[in-house]
Design a protein around this motif. Structure first.
Motif, PDB file in Angstrom:
ATOM      1  N   THR A 214     -27.191  -4.723 -48.288  1.00 54.10           N
ATOM      2  CA  THR A 214     -27.312  -5.194 -46.892  1.00 54.10           C
ATOM      3  C   THR A 214     -28.468  -4.625 -46.073  1.00 54.10           C
ATOM      4  OG1 THR A 214     -24.911  -5.471 -46.952  1.00 54.10           O
ATOM      5  CG2 THR A 214     -25.950  -5.726 -44.799  1.00 54.10           C
ATOM      6  N   VAL A 215     -28.730  -3.311 -46.206  1.00 52.88           N
ATOM      7  CA  VAL A 215     -29.775  -2.710 -45.365  1.00 52.88           C
ATOM      8  C   VAL A 215     -30.623  -1.708 -46.123  1.00 52.88           C
ATOM      9  CG1 VAL A 215     -28.833  -2.957 -43.019  1.00 52.88           C
ATOM     10  CG2 VAL A 215     -27.963  -1.135 -44.514  1.00 52.88           C
ATOM     11  N   HIS A 216     -31.837  -1.547 -45.665  1.00 50.86           N
ATOM     12  CA  HIS A 216     -32.711  -0.440 -46.053  1.00 50.86           C
ATOM     13  C   HIS A 216     -33.011   0.369 -44.806  1.00 50.86           C
ATOM     14  CE1 HIS A 216     -36.185   1.935 -47.225  1.00 50.86           C
ATOM     15  NE2 HIS A 216     -36.729   1.528 -46.095  1.00 50.86           N
TER      16      HIS A 216
ATOM     17  N   ILE B 170     -22.408   0.475 -41.999  1.00 49.52           N
ATOM     18  CA  ILE B 170     -22.810  -0.914 -42.289  1.00 49.52           C
ATOM     19  C   ILE B 170     -22.482  -1.275 -43.733  1.00 49.52           C
ATOM     20  CG2 ILE B 170     -24.815  -2.450 -42.553  1.00 49.52           C
ATOM     21  CD1 ILE B 170     -26.063  -0.884 -40.138  1.00 49.52           C
ATOM     22  N   ARG B 171     -22.830  -0.375 -44.663  1.00 43.80           N
ATOM     23  CA  ARG B 171     -22.594  -0.700 -46.077  1.00 43.80           C
ATOM     24  C   ARG B 171     -21.096  -0.776 -46.400  1.00 43.80           C
ATOM     25  NH1 ARG B 171     -27.704   2.853 -48.264  1.00 43.80           N
ATOM     26  NH2 ARG B 171     -29.204   1.153 -48.453  1.00 43.80           N
ATOM     27  N   LYS B 172     -20.288   0.073 -45.776  1.00 39.29           N
ATOM     28  CA  LYS B 172     -18.835  -0.004 -46.005  1.00 39.29           C
ATOM     29  C   LYS B 172     -18.303  -1.362 -45.517  1.00 39.29           C
ATOM     30  CE  LYS B 172     -14.606   1.621 -46.631  1.00 39.29           C
ATOM     31  NZ  LYS B 172     -14.145   2.295 -47.847  1.00 39.29           N
TER      32      LYS B 172
ATOM     33  N   VAL C  89     -25.638   5.646 -40.099  1.00 38.56           N
ATOM     34  CA  VAL C  89     -25.023   4.360 -39.731  1.00 38.56           C
ATOM     35  C   VAL C  89     -24.985   3.407 -40.939  1.00 38.56           C
ATOM     36  CG1 VAL C  89     -25.361   2.292 -38.284  1.00 38.56           C
ATOM     37  CG2 VAL C  89     -25.693   4.561 -37.311  1.00 38.56           C
ATOM     38  N   MET C  90     -26.009   3.489 -41.808  1.00 38.65           N
ATOM     39  CA  MET C  90     -26.051   2.631 -43.007  1.00 38.65           C
ATOM     40  C   MET C  90     -24.935   2.976 -43.988  1.00 38.65           C
ATOM     41  SD  MET C  90     -30.141   2.858 -43.676  1.00 38.65           S
ATOM     42  CE  MET C  90     -29.961   2.734 -45.437  1.00 38.65           C
TER      43      MET C  90
ATOM     44  N   VAL D 130     -23.947  -3.390 -34.896  1.00 37.55           N
ATOM     45  CA  VAL D 130     -23.610  -2.023 -35.314  1.00 37.55           C
ATOM     46  C   VAL D 130     -24.783  -1.081 -35.008  1.00 37.55           C
ATOM     47  CG1 VAL D 130     -22.932  -0.545 -37.251  1.00 37.55           C
ATOM     48  CG2 VAL D 130     -22.071  -2.897 -37.124  1.00 37.55           C
ATOM     49  N   ILE D 131     -26.000  -1.561 -35.285  1.00 37.30           N
ATOM     50  CA  ILE D 131     -27.199  -0.750 -35.012  1.00 37.30           C
ATOM     51  C   ILE D 131     -27.274  -0.404 -33.522  1.00 37.30           C
ATOM     52  CG2 ILE D 131     -29.739  -0.874 -34.898  1.00 37.30           C
ATOM     53  CD1 ILE D 131     -29.599  -2.554 -37.541  1.00 37.30           C
ATOM     54  N   GLU D 132     -27.078  -1.406 -32.675  1.00 39.94           N
ATOM     55  CA  GLU D 132     -27.193  -1.181 -31.228  1.00 39.94           C
ATOM     56  C   GLU D 132     -26.040  -0.331 -30.695  1.00 39.94           C
ATOM     57  OE1 GLU D 132     -29.997  -4.943 -29.974  1.00 39.94           O
ATOM     58  OE2 GLU D 132     -27.839  -5.157 -29.641  1.00 39.94           O
TER      59      GLU D 132
END
Ligand code: RTP
Ligand code: MG
Length: 140
Positions: free
Chosen positions: A115-117, A103-105, A89-90, A26-28
């Motif tokens: 999941t992410v910071h 990402i969090r959804k 994106v997070m 997802v990040i990329e």
């Protein structure tokens, strides 16, 4: 805005569920490049220092417990407007309020295990990157 860097952590709920590759995809796909990455076990001291701004908050103890409960992946992300873009994106801190496609959804389990910071400003990004990376660990 020129190329910028931000600091990211894939939290213990991501390593536990073996979804670090899915999150990186997802990040990329969002156009951010992973220019530094290391899997570590955070010490209590590291976690307390990292989240020092939250030390008076009621969830601080729980947060430190969680961040030291398993391995994390620390990352340096690079791209145009990387700080703001990664926050977008997070998705929202609470996955129940996160927008579709974030990402969090997609992955987060709760407001605590989300999941992410990602850094919340360019200045904090510099400080956070310096806590976990030297220049030699980053290749753009
Ligand atoms: P982060 O710092 O991890 O990127 O998350 P954030 O900016 O979206 O949220 P922040 O307000 O900085 O909170 C840091 C982390 O603390 C945990 N938290 N738990 N139980 C709770 O009410 C609560 N509130 C926050 C989350 O893991 C959040 O990401
Ligand atoms: Mg934050």
């Amino acid at each position: 805005m020129a190329n910028e860097r931000t600091f990211s952590i894939l939290k213990p709920d991501a390593t536990r569920r073996n979804i670090t590759g899915a999150v990186n995809a997802v990040i990329e796909a969002a156009g951010l490049r992973i220019v530094g990455q290391r899997r570590i076990r955070m010490t209590r001291e590291q976690a307390e220092k990292f989240y020092e701004v939250h030390k008076e908050r009621p969830f601080f103890g729980e947060l430190v417990e969680f961040m030291t409960s398993g391995p994390v992946v620390v990352q340096v992300l690079e791209g145009e407007n990387a700080v703001a873009k990664y926050r977008e994106v997070m998705g929202a801190t609470n996955p129940a309020q996160a927008a579709d496609g974030t990402i969090r959804k997609q992955f987060a389990e709760s407001v605590g295990e989300n999941t992410v910071h990602g850094s919340d400003s360019a200045d904090n990004a510099k400080l956070e990157i310096a806590q976990f990376f030297t220049d030699a660990d980053i290749a753009a």
